[in-house]
Design an enzyme around this catalytic site. Structure first.
Site, PDB file in Angstrom:
ATOM      1  N   GLN A 146      60.909  12.090  14.636  1.00  0.00           N
ATOM      2  CA  GLN A 146      59.569  11.565  14.336  1.00  0.00           C
ATOM      3  C   GLN A 146      59.345  11.506  12.815  1.00  0.00           C
ATOM      4  OE1 GLN A 146      55.756  12.597  16.444  1.00  0.00           O
ATOM      5  NE2 GLN A 146      55.480  13.963  14.710  1.00  0.00           N
TER       6      GLN A 146
ATOM      7  N   ALA B 172      46.086  21.880  20.417  1.00  0.00           N
ATOM      8  CA  ALA B 172      46.874  23.040  20.859  1.00  0.00           C
ATOM      9  C   ALA B 172      47.558  23.666  19.644  1.00  0.00           C
ATOM     10  CB  ALA B 172      47.890  22.641  21.937  1.00  0.00           C
ATOM     11  N   LEU B 173      46.757  23.897  18.614  1.00  0.00           N
ATOM     12  CA  LEU B 173      47.317  24.301  17.319  1.00  0.00           C
ATOM     13  C   LEU B 173      48.029  25.646  17.417  1.00  0.00           C
ATOM     14  CD1 LEU B 173      44.467  23.336  14.809  1.00  0.00           C
ATOM     15  CD2 LEU B 173      46.320  21.919  15.726  1.00  0.00           C
TER      16      LEU B 173
ATOM     17  N   GLY C 106      55.772  18.094  10.811  1.00  0.00           N
ATOM     18  CA  GLY C 106      56.698  19.221  10.942  1.00  0.00           C
ATOM     19  C   GLY C 106      58.134  18.761  11.133  1.00  0.00           C
TER      20      GLY C 106
ATOM     21  N   SER D 204      53.631  23.486  21.198  1.00  0.00           N
ATOM     22  CA  SER D 204      52.489  23.575  22.116  1.00  0.00           C
ATOM     23  C   SER D 204      52.989  23.692  23.554  1.00  0.00           C
ATOM     24  CB  SER D 204      51.607  22.333  21.971  1.00  0.00           C
ATOM     25  OG  SER D 204      51.256  22.184  20.617  1.00  0.00           O
ATOM     26  N   ARG D 205      54.202  23.206  23.809  1.00  0.00           N
ATOM     27  CA  ARG D 205      54.723  23.215  25.183  1.00  0.00           C
ATOM     28  C   ARG D 205      55.325  24.563  25.568  1.00  0.00           C
ATOM     29  NH1 ARG D 205      55.467  17.511  23.635  1.00  0.00           N
ATOM     30  NH2 ARG D 205      54.428  16.241  25.217  1.00  0.00           N
TER      31      ARG D 205
ATOM     32  N   MET E 299      48.048  16.852  17.764  1.00  0.00           N
ATOM     33  CA  MET E 299      47.521  16.574  19.100  1.00  0.00           C
ATOM     34  C   MET E 299      46.796  17.819  19.616  1.00  0.00           C
ATOM     35  SD  MET E 299      50.093  13.934  20.942  1.00  0.00           S
ATOM     36  CE  MET E 299      51.253  15.115  21.558  1.00  0.00           C
TER      37      MET E 299
ATOM     38  N   HIS F 177      51.349  24.224  13.005  1.00  0.00           N
ATOM     39  CA  HIS F 177      50.288  23.352  12.489  1.00  0.00           C
ATOM     40  C   HIS F 177      49.541  24.055  11.346  1.00  0.00           C
ATOM     41  CE1 HIS F 177      50.444  22.104  16.876  1.00  0.00           C
ATOM     42  NE2 HIS F 177      50.660  20.960  16.271  1.00  0.00           N
TER      43      HIS F 177
HETATM   44  O1  PAF Z   1      53.578  15.398  16.226  1.00  0.00           O
HETATM   45  C1  PAF Z   1      52.519  15.162  16.835  1.00  0.00           C
HETATM   46  O2  PAF Z   1      51.733  16.049  17.162  1.00  0.00           O
HETATM   47  C2  PAF Z   1      52.178  13.731  17.205  1.00  0.00           C
HETATM   48  O3  PAF Z   1      53.315  13.015  17.519  1.00  0.00           O
HETATM   49  C3  PAF Z   1      51.364  13.014  16.107  1.00  0.00           C
HETATM   50  C4  PAF Z   1      52.170  12.876  14.828  1.00  0.00           C
HETATM   51  C5  PAF Z   1      50.090  13.782  15.835  1.00  0.00           C
HETATM   52  C6  PAF Z   1      50.995  11.606  16.578  1.00  0.00           C
HETATM   53  O4  PAF Z   1      50.242  11.636  17.742  1.00  0.00           O
END
Ligand code: PAF
Length: 296
Positions: free
Chosen positions: A153, A29-30, A147, A186-187, A27, A34
């Site tokens: 997730q 904000a690397l 990750g 990122s947060r 999403m 990432h």
């Molecule tokens: O982990 C994330 O950044 C998000 O949940 C993803 C996998 C890119 C899906 O939007």
């Protein structure tokens, strides 16, 4: 390196691209977490695709969608430097055109912990599963990397891939930590310096539990008590702190096999999550590597 915005252009670009194709969905904000996935994708793939899409479908009504950090120029540069061949950064209407009305529902794994209505809510993993399925269909990767920090997730995505026969291998990269143990997120940029110090309570809690397990204390109550004590000392009230089976999130009474200790807490304006996989030490083995320090 190419930057594409539409599915048609993405597919045209990838039509003759060398395989295997490795995808790192983000999403934006690397951060180093990432970038470590992109570098690993570079080792695995002949073509490396990074997607940057702040997915509105996975944000709840009270969440930080509008405030979520966005800096595409920086992200594109970092992705290129880490080895991406193509960045796919579609606008929202390319992913969810008018009339879009489907959701993917992953079962039990996606119905607890983060999905609790008092936390991110049940829509969260529907949104994640839906956008990840769409990205798989758009990119057609051979391997996709996520990750371990988002442990639930990762399990939801593995289930999605198994259940819907996506021909893609999932690789989960280790959580990358700052020098003091804070899991990169990122947060984290929402934290003031005093909040950031309090946020260290999360990784300290995990480390305390890990140390106990290394000393062969495997009872959930004791392991959790050690972790709670660290959170309390840091002034952090957890939304949850739980021991679960690392493969199926089943509640664990003891650490055995691979057991996930996961924590979520609000620190100032940031909602943070972290986890560690605990393993009962085999008789006669040396102490495993400690949790602190950047994972590679
Ligand atoms: O982990 C994330 O950044 C998000 O949940 C993803 C996998 C890119 C899906 O939007």
């Amino acid at each position: 390196m190419k930057l594409e915005r539409t599915v048609a252009d993405l597919r045209r670009e990838l039509a003759g691209a060398p395989r295997p194709v490795a995808l790192v969905p983000t999403m934006g904000a690397l951060h180093e977490g990432h970038l470590s996935l992109i570098r690993r994708a570079r080792q695995l793939g002949a073509t490396v695709v990074v997607s940057i899409f702040v997915n509105p479908a996975q944000f709840g009504p009270g969440e930080d969608l509008a405030a979520y950090p966005r800096d595409e120029g920086r992200d594109v540069r970092l992705a290129r430097e880490a080895g991406a061949d193509l960045v796919f950064a579609p606008p929202a209407e390319e992913v969810y055109p008018p009339g879009f009305n489907s959701r993917i529902e992953v079962g039990d794994l996606a119905a607890e912990l983060e999905a609790d209505p008092a936390r991110r809510g049940p829509e969260h993993f529907r949104g994640v599963a839906t956008v990840v399925a769409k990205l798989f269909n758009m990119v057609g990767p051979d391997v996709a990397l996520f990750g371990q920090k988002d442990a639930q997730q990762a399990l939801v995505i593995r289930q999605l891939v198994r259940d819907l026969d996506f021909p893609v291998r999932i690789e989960i990269g280790p959580t990358v930590r700052d020098h003091d143990g804070l899991a990169l997120s990122s947060r984290n940029r929402y934290l003031s310096s005093s909040e950031r110090r309090r946020a260290l309570g999360l990784s300290r809690a995990l480390r305390a539990a890990e140390a106990l397990v290394e000393d062969r204390e495997l009872e959930a109550d004791r392991v959790l008590a050690a972790a709670h004590a660290e959170l309390e000392e840091a002034g952090v009230v957890p939304e949850y702190l739980e021991l679960r089976g690392a493969g199926d999130l089943s509640p664990a009474e003891r650490v055995g096999g691979e057991t996930l200790l996961c924590v979520a807490a609000r620190v100032g304006p940031a909602r943070l999550i972290d986890n560690v996989i605990l393993r009962a030490p085999a008789e006669g083995t040396l102490r495993p590597r400690p949790l602190t320090g950047a994972a590679t």
